[in-house]
Write an enzyme that holds these catalytic residues in place. Structure first.
Site, PDB file in Angstrom:
ATOM      1  N   ASN A 209      30.075  48.918  -6.140  1.00 36.89           N
ATOM      2  CA  ASN A 209      30.202  50.408  -6.185  1.00 36.89           C
ATOM      3  C   ASN A 209      30.662  51.081  -7.449  1.00 36.89           C
ATOM      4  O   ASN A 209      31.286  50.378  -8.495  1.00 36.89           O
ATOM      5  CB  ASN A 209      30.928  50.902  -4.897  1.00 36.89           C
ATOM      6  CG  ASN A 209      32.457  50.304  -4.941  1.00 36.89           C
ATOM      7  OD1 ASN A 209      32.909  50.983  -5.934  1.00 36.89           O
ATOM      8  ND2 ASN A 209      32.669  49.579  -4.020  1.00 36.89           N
ATOM      9  N   ASP A 277      31.988  47.653   1.966  1.00 35.41           N
ATOM     10  CA  ASP A 277      31.927  47.451   3.419  1.00 35.41           C
ATOM     11  C   ASP A 277      31.290  46.314   4.089  1.00 35.41           C
ATOM     12  O   ASP A 277      31.703  45.702   4.868  1.00 35.41           O
ATOM     13  CB  ASP A 277      31.490  48.661   4.172  1.00 35.41           C
ATOM     14  CG  ASP A 277      32.255  49.859   4.005  1.00 35.41           C
ATOM     15  OD1 ASP A 277      33.673  49.660   4.341  1.00 35.41           O
ATOM     16  OD2 ASP A 277      31.741  50.925   3.849  1.00 35.41           O
ATOM     17  N   PRO A 304      36.114  42.481   5.947  1.00 34.64           N
ATOM     18  CA  PRO A 304      37.466  42.689   6.579  1.00 34.64           C
ATOM     19  C   PRO A 304      38.123  44.067   6.368  1.00 34.64           C
ATOM     20  O   PRO A 304      37.775  44.457   4.838  1.00 34.64           O
ATOM     21  CB  PRO A 304      38.493  41.702   6.119  1.00 34.64           C
ATOM     22  CG  PRO A 304      37.762  41.063   4.848  1.00 34.64           C
ATOM     23  CD  PRO A 304      36.488  41.151   4.827  1.00 34.64           C
ATOM     24  N   ASP A 305      38.463  44.820   6.765  1.00 37.98           N
ATOM     25  CA  ASP A 305      39.104  46.101   6.504  1.00 37.98           C
ATOM     26  C   ASP A 305      40.638  45.937   6.451  1.00 37.98           C
ATOM     27  O   ASP A 305      41.268  45.740   7.015  1.00 37.98           O
ATOM     28  CB  ASP A 305      38.959  47.111   7.696  1.00 37.98           C
ATOM     29  CG  ASP A 305      39.348  48.633   7.106  1.00 37.98           C
ATOM     30  OD1 ASP A 305      40.050  48.666   6.791  1.00 37.98           O
ATOM     31  OD2 ASP A 305      38.696  49.591   7.745  1.00 37.98           O
TER      32      ASP A 305
HETATM   33  N1  CTP Z   1      39.416  50.232   2.920  1.00 36.30           N
HETATM   34  C1  CTP Z   1      39.883  48.866   3.026  1.00 36.30           C
HETATM   35  N2  CTP Z   1      39.165  47.825   3.363  1.00 36.30           N
HETATM   36  C2  CTP Z   1      37.656  48.042   3.648  1.00 36.30           C
HETATM   37  C3  CTP Z   1      37.198  49.240   3.505  1.00 36.30           C
HETATM   38  C4  CTP Z   1      38.025  50.139   3.296  1.00 36.30           C
HETATM   39  O1  CTP Z   1      40.986  48.623   2.714  1.00 36.30           O
HETATM   40  N3  CTP Z   1      36.807  46.749   3.910  1.00 36.30           N
HETATM   41  C5  CTP Z   1      40.412  51.361   2.724  1.00 36.30           C
HETATM   42  C6  CTP Z   1      40.179  52.002   1.477  1.00 36.30           C
HETATM   43  O2  CTP Z   1      40.882  51.332   0.276  1.00 36.30           O
HETATM   44  C7  CTP Z   1      40.697  53.278   1.870  1.00 36.30           C
HETATM   45  C8  CTP Z   1      40.154  53.515   3.128  1.00 36.30           C
HETATM   46  O3  CTP Z   1      40.052  52.086   3.757  1.00 36.30           O
HETATM   47  O4  CTP Z   1      41.827  53.415   1.841  1.00 36.30           O
HETATM   48  C9  CTP Z   1      39.046  54.462   3.439  1.00 36.30           C
HETATM   49  O5  CTP Z   1      37.700  53.626   3.254  1.00 36.30           O
HETATM   50  P1  CTP Z   1      36.091  53.842   3.628  1.00 36.30           P
HETATM   51  O6  CTP Z   1      35.440  53.052   2.868  1.00 36.30           O
HETATM   52  O7  CTP Z   1      36.130  55.269   3.197  1.00 36.30           O
HETATM   53  O8  CTP Z   1      36.202  53.973   5.156  1.00 36.30           O
HETATM   54  P2  CTP Z   1      35.237  53.376   6.134  1.00 36.30           P
HETATM   55  O9  CTP Z   1      36.019  52.533   7.218  1.00 36.30           O
HETATM   56  O10 CTP Z   1      34.268  52.751   5.491  1.00 36.30           O
HETATM   57  O11 CTP Z   1      34.676  54.660   6.723  1.00 36.30           O
HETATM   58  P3  CTP Z   1      33.457  55.522   6.546  1.00 36.30           P
HETATM   59  O12 CTP Z   1      32.410  54.594   6.917  1.00 36.30           O
HETATM   60  O13 CTP Z   1      33.472  56.569   7.368  1.00 36.30           O
HETATM   61  O14 CTP Z   1      33.191  55.709   4.998  1.00 36.30           O
END
Ligand code: CTP
Length: 398
Positions: A209, A277, A304-305
């Site tokens: 990205n 993501d 993983p988030d």
């Molecule tokens: N983040 C993370 N790990 C991921 C995705 C996101 O740590 N796999 C963290 C980012 O560093 C940021 C926050 O989550 O602090 C927001 O990420 P975002 O991508 O906007 O959230 P999403 O859960 O993908 O929500 P959306 O689909 O609404 O964008």
């Protein structure tokens, strides 16, 4: 003269990186510090006492059993008269001795006898760094309250590639400035994720990205300036990493999560990275070829988030977890919901619609969402956002 009147006891271990320590001495003296060098026997194989003494403008201490020094100034006093003890390069051997509490030469004796803060700057072969014993010693030393700067990844003098290279003198000097600044975040360990991640499709292609890593780097700098020990975990970003941080370069979301877990415990985690993501479920180990049979089918799987993982309740949860939310509409509603969903304490939300010019620009306009509600900040530079956030964090912790 950011280090005016500061006294640094510099222990030079035996590694090829010792040549960089000569430059470090120069950088520290430029900033006003006085440097008292201690050269280990192994260190003297790489740099001479004469060159160290000339650069430091000071006597070089080399041997525990130097009776003149014992009469003039005992090793205990030597170790206690400094504001900071820096070990650079900290070899695997020195780290092991420190972790075990050896006192077998002047350097290890004064490290054991001291009540002064200690910072180590490791440098060694990548296999030695990765070895379970070194990692165990590292965890012990961190647990003992010792600050660790680096090592960095890259090509090494031994011809291998990976973590083990000593941080650059300017980075070390910045870390020393942070440690001695006595700022409101002194003694706090803060994790910052930054930049994009690259998710491989095959050995030459990846999903990525447009994140530049500018905001994450600015935050790390602002925290360092307030005295924090910053662990900076970054994907492949365009913005160069800040100086004075414990730098960990990663490529993928999985690697970023591993690096974050390894950094725990921390007082604060700030997830500024734009983590992909999704990744390709099974990346090809060979370069994919065009075929007449049709287009390749890429099956995606979720990454993983990291923010949600770090926010999970448990003994290792940081006292404060901060996430970012880049939104294009209903910014506050979406970001508030994201704060709930991810379980973090604060969300820094911003509107990244193209007309705002924020994505890729130098300014930012954010709303800070906490349990007290949404607080809009005026449009300002990314550096100012970072400085303001760092001050808020300091106020929250103190
Ligand atoms: N983040 C993370 N790990 C991921 C995705 C996101 O740590 N796999 C963290 C980012 O560093 C940021 C926050 O989550 O602090 C927001 O990420 P975002 O991508 O906007 O959230 P999403 O859960 O993908 O929500 P959306 O689909 O609404 O964008």
């Amino acid at each position: 003269m950011t280090l005016a009147n500061k006294r640094i006891l510099l222990i030079i271990g035996g590694g090829i990186a010792a040549f960089k320590t000569l430059d470090l001495i120069r950088r520290l003296r430029e900033r006003g510090a006085s440097v008292t060098p201690v050269l280990t026997r192994a260190g003297a194989e790489f740099v001479t006492p004469l060159s160290v003494a000339a650069l430091a403008g000071s006597k070089v201490y080399t041997d525990l059993f130097d009776l003149t020094d014992e009469a003039e100034m005992g090793h205990i006093q030597l170790s206690r008269s400094a504001d900071l003890i820096v070990v650079a390069p900290a070899t695997a051997d020195l780290m092991a001795k420190m972790a075990q509490g050896h006192a077998s030469d002047l350097a290890t004796t004064l490290l054991l006898a001291t009540d002064t803060p200690v910072m180590i700057v490791p440098a060694m072969n990548v296999r030695m760094w990765d070895h379970a014993a070194t990692q165990r010693n590292l965890a012990t030393l961190r647990g003992d309250g010792i600050a660790v700067i680096g090592p960095e990844s890259g090509d090494m003098a031994c011809g291998e590639h990976g973590p083990g290279r000593m941080s650059e003198p300017l980075q070390i000097a910045a870390a020393i400035e942070g440690a001695l600044s006595g700022g409101p975040l002194k003694g706090r360990r803060i994790l910052v994720t930054s930049g994009p991640t690259h998710e491989p499709i095959d050995p030459v292609r990846y999903i990525a990205n447009r994140s530049s890593g500018a905001q994450g780097a600015a935050i790390a700098r602002a925290l360092t300036a307030l005295g924090a020990e910053v662990v900076f975990v970054t994907g492949p970003a365009d913005t160069p990493p800040p100086g004075g941080v414990d730098l960990h370069r990663v490529e993928t979301a999985d690697q970023m999560l591993d690096a974050c877990r390894a950094a725990l415990p921390v007082d604060v985690a700030i997830c500024a990275a734009a983590v992909a993501d999704w990744r390709v479920a099974s990346a090809s180990s060979c370069k994919m070829k065009k075929t007449k049979g049709g287009l390749p089918q890429l099956e995606l799987t979720e990454n993983p988030d990291i923010l949600a993982t770090l926010s999970q309740p448990g003994p290792q949860r940081p006292a404060l977890v901060v996430g970012f939310a880049a939104e294009t509409d209903d910014v506050i509603e979406n970001a508030t919901a994201k704060r709930q969903r991810k379980g973090c304490d604060w969300i820094v939300a911003n509107d990244v619609s193209p007309q705002t010019g924020i994505m890729g620009g130098s300014d930012n306009e954010v709303t800070l969402i906490t349990d007290a509600g949404a607080e809009g900040w005026p449009r300002m530079s990314k550096d100012e956002v970072a400085a303001r956030l760092a001050v808020r964090i300091a106020a929250d912790l103190n």
